[in-house]
Write an enzyme that holds these catalytic residues in place. Structure first.
Site, PDB file in Angstrom:
ATOM      1  N   ASP A  30       0.836  -1.363  -0.160  1.00 45.57           N
ATOM      2  CA  ASP A  30       0.099  -0.057  -0.053  1.00 45.57           C
ATOM      3  C   ASP A  30       0.829   1.275  -0.054  1.00 45.57           C
ATOM      4  O   ASP A  30       2.079   1.332   0.487  1.00 45.57           O
ATOM      5  CB  ASP A  30      -0.817   0.055   1.184  1.00 45.57           C
ATOM      6  CG  ASP A  30      -2.116   0.993   1.180  1.00 45.57           C
ATOM      7  OD1 ASP A  30      -2.356   1.670   0.005  1.00 45.57           O
ATOM      8  OD2 ASP A  30      -2.511   1.146   2.117  1.00 45.57           O
ATOM      9  N   ASN A  32       1.341   3.387  -2.867  1.00 42.26           N
ATOM     10  CA  ASN A  32       1.939   3.760  -4.308  1.00 42.26           C
ATOM     11  C   ASN A  32       1.290   5.158  -4.794  1.00 42.26           C
ATOM     12  O   ASN A  32       2.257   6.028  -5.362  1.00 42.26           O
ATOM     13  CB  ASN A  32       1.380   2.618  -5.173  1.00 42.26           C
ATOM     14  CG  ASN A  32       1.896   1.266  -4.818  1.00 42.26           C
ATOM     15  OD1 ASN A  32       2.989   1.065  -4.204  1.00 42.26           O
ATOM     16  ND2 ASN A  32       1.485   0.069  -5.647  1.00 42.26           N
ATOM     17  N   GLY A  33      -0.054   5.214  -4.564  1.00 42.21           N
ATOM     18  CA  GLY A  33      -0.442   6.568  -5.037  1.00 42.21           C
ATOM     19  C   GLY A  33       0.031   7.722  -4.284  1.00 42.21           C
ATOM     20  O   GLY A  33       0.520   8.761  -4.862  1.00 42.21           O
ATOM     21  N   TRP A  35       2.958   7.977  -2.859  1.00 37.84           N
ATOM     22  CA  TRP A  35       4.487   8.103  -2.959  1.00 37.84           C
ATOM     23  C   TRP A  35       4.280   9.013  -4.490  1.00 37.84           C
ATOM     24  O   TRP A  35       5.387   9.610  -4.557  1.00 37.84           O
ATOM     25  CB  TRP A  35       4.768   6.845  -3.301  1.00 37.84           C
ATOM     26  CG  TRP A  35       6.339   6.954  -3.484  1.00 37.84           C
ATOM     27  CD1 TRP A  35       7.121   6.469  -2.756  1.00 37.84           C
ATOM     28  CD2 TRP A  35       6.886   6.804  -5.009  1.00 37.84           C
ATOM     29  NE1 TRP A  35       8.596   6.516  -3.313  1.00 37.84           N
ATOM     30  CE2 TRP A  35       8.139   6.595  -4.927  1.00 37.84           C
ATOM     31  CE3 TRP A  35       6.365   6.773  -6.081  1.00 37.84           C
ATOM     32  CZ2 TRP A  35       8.913   6.691  -5.811  1.00 37.84           C
ATOM     33  CZ3 TRP A  35       7.148   6.825  -7.257  1.00 37.84           C
ATOM     34  CH2 TRP A  35       8.620   6.789  -6.923  1.00 37.84           C
ATOM     35  N   ARG A  43      -0.554   8.327 -10.362  1.00 45.36           N
ATOM     36  CA  ARG A  43      -0.461   7.527  -9.744  1.00 45.36           C
ATOM     37  C   ARG A  43       0.157   6.278 -10.167  1.00 45.36           C
ATOM     38  O   ARG A  43       0.633   5.321  -9.663  1.00 45.36           O
ATOM     39  CB  ARG A  43      -2.115   7.025  -9.385  1.00 45.36           C
ATOM     40  CG  ARG A  43      -2.744   8.159  -8.475  1.00 45.36           C
ATOM     41  CD  ARG A  43      -4.137   7.831  -8.265  1.00 45.36           C
ATOM     42  NE  ARG A  43      -4.333   6.442  -7.372  1.00 45.36           N
ATOM     43  CZ  ARG A  43      -4.071   6.150  -6.242  1.00 45.36           C
ATOM     44  NH1 ARG A  43      -3.917   7.048  -5.586  1.00 45.36           N
ATOM     45  NH2 ARG A  43      -4.371   4.828  -5.927  1.00 45.36           N
ATOM     46  N   ASN A  78     -10.600  -3.073  -6.279  1.00 47.17           N
ATOM     47  CA  ASN A  78      -9.858  -2.228  -6.954  1.00 47.17           C
ATOM     48  C   ASN A  78     -10.363  -2.104  -8.559  1.00 47.17           C
ATOM     49  O   ASN A  78      -9.675  -1.083  -9.094  1.00 47.17           O
ATOM     50  CB  ASN A  78      -8.332  -2.702  -7.210  1.00 47.17           C
ATOM     51  CG  ASN A  78      -7.593  -2.816  -5.802  1.00 47.17           C
ATOM     52  OD1 ASN A  78      -6.620  -3.411  -5.440  1.00 47.17           O
ATOM     53  ND2 ASN A  78      -7.923  -1.621  -5.008  1.00 47.17           N
ATOM     54  N   ARG A 200       1.990  -4.292   6.686  1.00 44.77           N
ATOM     55  CA  ARG A 200       0.914  -3.404   6.034  1.00 44.77           C
ATOM     56  C   ARG A 200       1.973  -1.857   5.991  1.00 44.77           C
ATOM     57  O   ARG A 200       1.983  -1.233   7.088  1.00 44.77           O
ATOM     58  CB  ARG A 200      -0.516  -3.160   6.403  1.00 44.77           C
ATOM     59  CG  ARG A 200      -0.908  -2.035   5.670  1.00 44.77           C
ATOM     60  CD  ARG A 200      -2.422  -1.855   5.518  1.00 44.77           C
ATOM     61  NE  ARG A 200      -3.008  -1.327   4.265  1.00 44.77           N
ATOM     62  CZ  ARG A 200      -4.463  -1.224   4.162  1.00 44.77           C
ATOM     63  NH1 ARG A 200      -5.165  -2.208   4.616  1.00 44.77           N
ATOM     64  NH2 ARG A 200      -4.833  -0.540   3.094  1.00 44.77           N
ATOM     65  N   ARG A 206      -5.560  -1.461   8.970  1.00 40.68           N
ATOM     66  CA  ARG A 206      -6.622  -2.502   8.593  1.00 40.68           C
ATOM     67  C   ARG A 206      -6.177  -3.474   7.676  1.00 40.68           C
ATOM     68  O   ARG A 206      -5.091  -3.326   7.144  1.00 40.68           O
ATOM     69  CB  ARG A 206      -7.783  -1.580   7.968  1.00 40.68           C
ATOM     70  CG  ARG A 206      -7.353  -0.883   6.976  1.00 40.68           C
ATOM     71  CD  ARG A 206      -8.589  -0.038   6.211  1.00 40.68           C
ATOM     72  NE  ARG A 206      -8.392   0.782   5.231  1.00 40.68           N
ATOM     73  CZ  ARG A 206      -8.082   2.114   5.217  1.00 40.68           C
ATOM     74  NH1 ARG A 206      -8.235   2.725   6.436  1.00 40.68           N
ATOM     75  NH2 ARG A 206      -7.773   2.797   4.271  1.00 40.68           N
ATOM     76  N   LEU A 207      -6.779  -4.514   7.477  1.00 39.66           N
ATOM     77  CA  LEU A 207      -6.860  -5.737   6.793  1.00 39.66           C
ATOM     78  C   LEU A 207      -7.273  -5.684   5.407  1.00 39.66           C
ATOM     79  O   LEU A 207      -6.886  -6.207   4.473  1.00 39.66           O
ATOM     80  CB  LEU A 207      -7.227  -6.955   7.571  1.00 39.66           C
ATOM     81  CG  LEU A 207      -6.597  -8.160   7.438  1.00 39.66           C
ATOM     82  CD1 LEU A 207      -5.154  -8.282   7.668  1.00 39.66           C
ATOM     83  CD2 LEU A 207      -7.229  -9.162   8.420  1.00 39.66           C
ATOM     84  N   GLU A 219       0.963 -12.430  13.399  1.00 41.13           N
ATOM     85  CA  GLU A 219       1.347 -11.180  13.868  1.00 41.13           C
ATOM     86  C   GLU A 219       1.223  -9.850  12.974  1.00 41.13           C
ATOM     87  O   GLU A 219       1.582 -10.472  11.631  1.00 41.13           O
ATOM     88  CB  GLU A 219       2.760 -11.349  14.307  1.00 41.13           C
ATOM     89  CG  GLU A 219       2.933 -12.435  15.509  1.00 41.13           C
ATOM     90  CD  GLU A 219       2.513 -11.980  16.771  1.00 41.13           C
ATOM     91  OE1 GLU A 219       2.457 -10.984  17.176  1.00 41.13           O
ATOM     92  OE2 GLU A 219       1.804 -13.082  17.479  1.00 41.13           O
TER      93      GLU A 219
HETATM   94  C1  FPP Z   1      -2.156  -0.103  -3.526  1.00 38.01           C
HETATM   95  O1  FPP Z   1      -1.596   1.248  -3.225  1.00 38.01           O
HETATM   96  C2  FPP Z   1      -1.616  -0.803  -4.620  1.00 38.01           C
HETATM   97  C3  FPP Z   1      -2.277  -1.233  -5.325  1.00 38.01           C
HETATM   98  C4  FPP Z   1      -3.808  -1.519  -5.320  1.00 38.01           C
HETATM   99  C5  FPP Z   1      -1.471  -1.945  -6.499  1.00 38.01           C
HETATM  100  C6  FPP Z   1      -0.163  -3.022  -6.295  1.00 38.01           C
HETATM  101  C7  FPP Z   1       0.315  -3.261  -7.329  1.00 38.01           C
HETATM  102  C8  FPP Z   1       1.559  -3.286  -7.764  1.00 38.01           C
HETATM  103  C9  FPP Z   1       2.708  -3.114  -6.787  1.00 38.01           C
HETATM  104  C10 FPP Z   1       2.081  -3.481  -9.196  1.00 38.01           C
HETATM  105  C11 FPP Z   1       1.939  -4.924  -9.870  1.00 38.01           C
HETATM  106  C12 FPP Z   1       2.352  -6.105  -8.813  1.00 38.01           C
HETATM  107  C13 FPP Z   1       3.127  -6.999  -8.982  1.00 38.01           C
HETATM  108  C14 FPP Z   1       3.247  -8.189  -8.103  1.00 38.01           C
HETATM  109  C15 FPP Z   1       4.072  -7.017 -10.122  1.00 38.01           C
HETATM  110  P1  FPP Z   1      -2.609   2.527  -3.654  1.00 38.01           P
HETATM  111  O2  FPP Z   1      -2.638   2.857  -4.898  1.00 38.01           O
HETATM  112  O3  FPP Z   1      -3.842   2.149  -2.882  1.00 38.01           O
HETATM  113  O4  FPP Z   1      -1.744   3.567  -2.768  1.00 38.01           O
HETATM  114  P2  FPP Z   1      -2.497   4.810  -1.994  1.00 38.01           P
HETATM  115  O5  FPP Z   1      -3.051   4.344  -0.833  1.00 38.01           O
HETATM  116  O6  FPP Z   1      -1.237   5.722  -1.550  1.00 38.01           O
HETATM  117  O7  FPP Z   1      -3.310   5.552  -3.096  1.00 38.01           O
END
Ligand code: FPP
Length: 252
Positions: A30, A32-33, A35, A43, A78, A200, A206-207, A219
């Site tokens: 979690d 990525n967005g 970041w 994103r 998603n 996480r 959260r889960l 754990e």
């Molecule tokens: C959650 O961050 C991330 C995702 C829903 C996608 C995860 C996908 C990858 C890392 C790429 C592909 C995976 C592999 C195994 C090659 P978010 O977008 O919810 O972040 P945010 O909460 O900051 O918006």
């Protein structure tokens, strides 16, 4: 596989006991967005960076000798994201699975998928099946990566319940024979031990429908680090923290 001494220092200088590592780590990738936003990037750039982190952490777990790693790549919820973002994640999965297919035998690992693959684009679904089949044939694979794709824990339990009910109707199962162990065999995670440690990043506590059945005695480790910044050093810190926990599994 790298040769390790029995003790290794984590990023914070803590000693890691390499004989007491978790057998199964599960990670919600979690942040990525956020970041990407912090850097003024789209994103999708966050997901690309997150996918690179996935590769780094997957190899780090393998080098530590951890037998199972499970990652949450795409949830049943998603699909609500913008089309462009969904298609970027699917393209990344495609790219990294092609790479994994090439390296599995050499690097001694296999990949399985948890989730309902039937809703995926056909080409990606076929690639997932090919990856599983190729991985199953890797001789002496000591490391398994489970990728949760179109995965939701409740959906997994419902699909398992439906299959079990069909077997009841067909006379292959008896209601009185249903135990936790029997039901586990209908889950996507069949044959995989429950996760010992669920991580996480990104500060969320959260889960989010991730492995609700399997996490009963896991754990948890939470960190504010965003997934693209998650490094082997951060994982080592989580492992050192895990080694300080006392697990009682309901006993004393
Ligand atoms: C959650 O961050 C991330 C995702 C829903 C996608 C995860 C996908 C990858 C890392 C790429 C592909 C995976 C592999 C195994 C090659 P978010 O977008 O919810 O972040 P945010 O909460 O900051 O918006």
């Amino acid at each position: 596989m790298a040769f390790w001494h029995k003790k290794q220092k984590s990023a914070e200088g803590e000693s890691l006991d390499l004989t007491r590592l978790p057998g199964h780590i599960a990670i919600i990738m979690d942040g990525n967005g956020r970041w990407a936003k912090k850097r003024g990037l789209p994103r999708t750039a966050g997901h690309a960076a997150g996918a690179e982190t996935f590769r780094t952490i997957a190899y780090h777990c393998r080098d530590l000798g951890i037998p199972y790693l499970t990652v949450y790549a795409f949830s049943t919820e998603n699909w609500k994201r913008p089309v462009e973002e969904v298609s970027t994640i699917m393209d990344l999965l495609h790219k990294y699975l092609l790479e994994a297919l090439e390296k599995m035998e050499r690097d001694g690992f296999c990949i399985k998928f948890f989730g309902d693959l039937s809703a995926l684009p056909l080409e990606l679904r076929d690639l997932c099946l090919e990856t599983e089949q190729t991985g199953a044939a890797v001789s002496g694979a000591k490391y398994q990566i489970n990728v949760c794709l179109n995965y939701g824990g409740r959906d997994e339990i419902l699909r398992a319940a439906r299959t079990w009910a069909q077997e009841i109707l067909a006379g292959h199962q008896k209601i009185e024979d249903l135990t936790e162990e029997v039901f586990s065999r209908y889950l996507d995670s069949r044959g995989v031990p429950d996760p010992d440690l669920i991580i996480r990043p990104s500060g969320e506590l959260r889960l989010s429908n991730f492995l609700p059945w399997q996490s009963a005695y896991a754990e948890f480790y939470f960190t504010d680090v965003l997934w693209p910044d998650f490094s082997p050093a951060v994982l080592d810190t989580a492992l050192a923290d895990f080694q300080r926990r006392q697990r009682r599994f309901g006993g004393v």
